[in-house]
Design an enzyme around this catalytic site. Structure first.
Site, PDB file in Angstrom:
ATOM      1  N   ARG A 259      85.158  47.310  55.276  1.00 10.38           N
ATOM      2  CA  ARG A 259      84.013  48.022  54.685  1.00 10.38           C
ATOM      3  C   ARG A 259      84.256  48.302  53.223  1.00 10.38           C
ATOM      4  NH1 ARG A 259      82.142  52.027  59.650  1.00 10.38           N
ATOM      5  NH2 ARG A 259      82.169  50.348  61.186  1.00 10.38           N
ATOM      6  N   ARG A 274      89.360  57.248  55.214  1.00 12.43           N
ATOM      7  CA  ARG A 274      88.311  56.296  54.817  1.00 12.43           C
ATOM      8  C   ARG A 274      88.966  55.154  54.044  1.00 12.43           C
ATOM      9  NH1 ARG A 274      82.927  56.933  54.927  1.00 12.43           N
ATOM     10  NH2 ARG A 274      83.096  59.165  55.255  1.00 12.43           N
ATOM     11  N   GLU A 346      85.359  61.627  62.957  1.00 13.80           N
ATOM     12  CA  GLU A 346      84.537  60.781  63.825  1.00 13.80           C
ATOM     13  C   GLU A 346      85.357  59.567  64.257  1.00 13.80           C
ATOM     14  OE1 GLU A 346      80.876  59.389  62.047  1.00 13.80           O
ATOM     15  OE2 GLU A 346      80.921  57.645  63.370  1.00 13.80           O
ATOM     16  N   SER A 349      81.131  56.317  67.876  1.00 14.30           N
ATOM     17  CA  SER A 349      79.711  56.509  67.725  1.00 14.30           C
ATOM     18  C   SER A 349      79.086  55.640  68.795  1.00 14.30           C
ATOM     19  CB  SER A 349      79.308  56.043  66.324  1.00 14.30           C
ATOM     20  OG  SER A 349      78.118  56.638  65.936  1.00 14.30           O
ATOM     21  N   ARG A 388      91.951  56.680  62.499  1.00 13.27           N
ATOM     22  CA  ARG A 388      91.643  58.108  62.643  1.00 13.27           C
ATOM     23  C   ARG A 388      92.252  58.676  63.912  1.00 13.27           C
ATOM     24  NH1 ARG A 388      85.366  58.431  60.596  1.00 13.27           N
ATOM     25  NH2 ARG A 388      85.803  57.838  58.429  1.00 13.27           N
TER      26      ARG A 388
END
Length: 423
Positions: A259, A274, A346, A349, A388
Site C-alpha cells: 500500500r 502503518r 485494527e 475488517s 499489527r
RNA sequence: GGAGAGGUGCUGGAGUGGCCGAACAGGCACGCCUGGAAAGCGUGUAGGGGCGCAAGUCCCUCGUGGGUUCGAAUCCCACCCUCUCCGCCA
C-alpha cells in the site's frame, strides 16, 4: 457496481445512502444517461434490423438493378447507424464511468454517522492488562529483542519499511501458520495467489479507478501489486458462471499486501503500525444472496477467534455509514489492544459486499443446473493482518526485562515459550 | 526474447463473404421403447441487452478491439492468450 435497473427502481434509496455515506453520487445524471442510452439503442437497433432484412434480400436477389437500388439505400442506412452508434457509445461510456464511481448501498442496520467517531463498539473482550512497569511500545521492544530493525529497513527501501529478525521473524511465521491452520480446519480452502494483478482485475474488484493513489504498479508492464488478497479472490472467478451446487465457496490465503499510504505521510510514522508492505491472512466467501448475512457472522467469528486464541484483549466495532468502504454494505472491525502504543489496532475488517463486486467482475452462479445465472454475494475479512497482530503479541506479553512470554497456542510453532533480549 | 501453429457453443470439431448463432459427433436433460436397463428413436440444450403485462419480438456476441463491405466466424490491422521448438532461468 450497482445495476442500472436497481438505480432506476430505487433512485431515492441510492440518493439517501450516498448521503449516509457522506459522499455524492450523480444519480440524476445517471438516470438521464440511462434514458438517453435506451432511446439511442432503440433507434440503432431498429435501423440494424432493417439493414439485416435488406441485406438478406440483396443476397437472395437475382435482379441486378434491384440490388443496386437496395445497396445504395443501405449504404445510407449504414451511415446513419454509424452516426447514432457513436453517440450511443459516448453515452454508454459516460454512464459506465459514473456507475463505476457509485459506492455500494448501505445495509439498513448500519448505525448512521459521518465518520469513524460514530462507529459503535459492539463488544469488548478480555481485560486490558495492568502492568506494574511502564509497558514499552514495539518500536522500543522490537530493537531491544533484536527482532525489529527499523534502520536497515529504511536504509534498503525508505521510510515505512522494516526488517524482522530471529524469534520475532519466526513469531510472524508462527502467527501465519496458526491462522491458516485454524481457518483451513474450519473448512476454508487454502490458496496461493498472484501478488501482482492486471489493471482489469483492479477495476473488477473496485480498487480502480478511485483508489489509484494507494496502489503500486509496474512501470513497464500491466501489473499492480495487490493491496490485499481480496482483490485476487474477487478476480478468481471473474467472467465465470459457477455451476450449481458449489456455493458457498470459503477461501483463505496468506499474501503480502502493498500500500502506498500516500495520504497519511507524516501520520503514524512511528513503528510498524502503518507500512508499505505487510503480511495478511485473508478470508473470502462466495455465497448465495440468502446466505450472506450468516456468512458475515461466520467471518466475524473466524476473525475474533484469533485474538481469543492468543489471549489478546480485543473489541468488535461496527462501522457507521460514513466509515464504510466503497464496496461494503456492512462492516465489522476487530481491534486488538496495544498497551505500548496505547490504542486499539485494527487487525481485521469483515465486510459483506453483496453482489456489488460480482456484478463488476461479471461473476455469476446457477442456483440449480436449469436455472438462469445470478450474481453471488461476496464477503471478505482479514483473519488477521500480521504486523499489527505481531505488535499486539509483543506488547501485551512483555515482561519488565523486555522478554516476551509467548501465548500457549504459539509455543508448538515457536519451539520456545519465551523471547528474550540478546545477552 | 526469437521462429512457427492456433484461439468457434458444455466438450471435440466443421465452416474462407449472404442459405451460419453456427454442420456433425459426444455429453447432458426430457420423452418413446423396456419387467428394468443398455442399445435405438425423437425432442431440447449459450450469454447479454432493448421493447412488451405476457406470449413474444428485435439487437449484439465465433479470443479482444478497430477497419473493409449492402452484408463478416469467414477479408484487413492491432492487441491478448495457448501450444511446439530455440534461448534464459528458481
Amino acid at each position: 457496481m450497482l445495476s442500472m435497473q436497481f438505480i432506476r427502481e430505487n433512485a431515492d434509496r441510492v440518493r439517501h445512502d450516498m448521503l449516509l455515506r457522506n459522499t455524492a453520487a450523480p444519480v440524476d445524471r445517471i438516470l438521464q444517461l440511462d434514458e438517453e442510452r435506451r432511446q439511442l439503442l432503440q433507434q440503432v437497433e431498429h435501423l440494424r434490423a432493417r439493414r439485416n432484412v435488406a441485406s438478406k434480400a440483396i443476397g437472395a436477389s437475382r435482379d441486378r438493378a434491384e440490388r443496386e437500388v437496395q445497396i445504395t439505400e443501405m449504404r445510407l442506412v449504414g451511415e446513419e447507424i454509424d452516426r447514432l452508434d457513436s453517440q450511443l457509445r459516448k453515452v454508454e461510456q459516460e454512464l459506465q464511468e459514473k456507475l463505476l464511481d457509485v459506492p455500494n448501498v448501505v445495509d439498513p442496520s448500519v448505525p448512521p454517522g459521518p465518520d469513524e467517531h460514530s462507529n459503535v463498539v459492539v463488544e469488548q473482550v478480555g481485560a486490558i492488562p495492568a502492568f506494574d512497569f511502564p509497558p514499552r511500545p514495539h518500536w522500543e521492544l522490537g530493537p531491544l529483542l533484536d527482532g525489529i530493525d527499523f534502520d536497515r529497513g529504511v536504509k534498503m527501501s525508505g521510510s515505512r519499511f522494516f526488517v524482522l529478525r530471529g524469534g520475532v521473524a519466526r513469531l510472524q511465521r508462527a502467527l501465519i501458520q496458526l491462522m491458516l491452520n485454524e481457518h483451513t480446519a474450519a473448512g476454508f480452502t487454502e490458496h496461493y495467489l498472484p501478488d501482482m494483478l492486471s489493471e482489469e482485475s483492479l477495476y473488477a474488484s473496485g480498487q480502480l479507478p478511485k483508489f489509484r493513489d494507494n496502489l503500486y504498479r509496474d512501470a513497464e508492464e500491466d501489473y499492480y501489486w495487490i493491496p490485499t488478497a481480496e482483490v485476487a479472490f474477487v478476480n478468481l472467478y471473474r467472467n465465470e458462471i459457477i455451476p450449481a451446487g458449489r456455493l458457498p465457496l470459503r477461501f483463505v490465503a496468506h499474501t503480502p499486501c502493498f500500500r502506498r499510504e500516500k495520504m497519511s505521510a507524516g501520520r503514524d510514522v512511528r513503528g510498524i503500525k502503518r507500512v508499505h508492505q505487510f503480511e495478511k491472512v485473508e478470508l473470502f466467501v462466495y455465497c448465495e444472496p440468502e446466505q450472506s448475512e450468516g456468512e458475515l457472522e461466520l467471518l466475524v467469528r473466524r476473525a475474533r477467534l484469533i485474538p481469543e486464541l492468543l489471549g489478546l484483549p480485543y473489541r468488535l466495532v461496527q462501522l457507521c455509514t460514513g466509515d464504510l468502504g466503497f464496496n461494503a454494505t456492512k462492516t465489522f472491525d476487530v481491534e486488538v489492544w496495544s498497551p505500548g502504543v496505547g490504542e486499539w489496532l485494527e487487525v481485521s475488517s469483515a465486510s459483506n459486499c453483496l453482489d456489488f463486486q460480482a456484478r463488476r467482475a461479471n461473476i455469476r452462479y446457477r442456483p440449480t443446473p436449469e436455472a438462469g445465472a445470478r450474481h453471488p454475494h461476496m464477503l471478505n475479512a482479514s483473519g488477521l493482518a500480521l504486523v499489527r497482530t505481531l505488535i499486539a503479541v509483543l506488547e501485551n506479553f512483555q515482561q519488565p526485562d523486555g522478554s516476551v512470554l509467548l501465548p500457549e497456542v504459539l509455543r508448538p510453532y515457536m519451539g520456545t515459550d519465551l523471547l528474550t533480549p540478546p545477552a
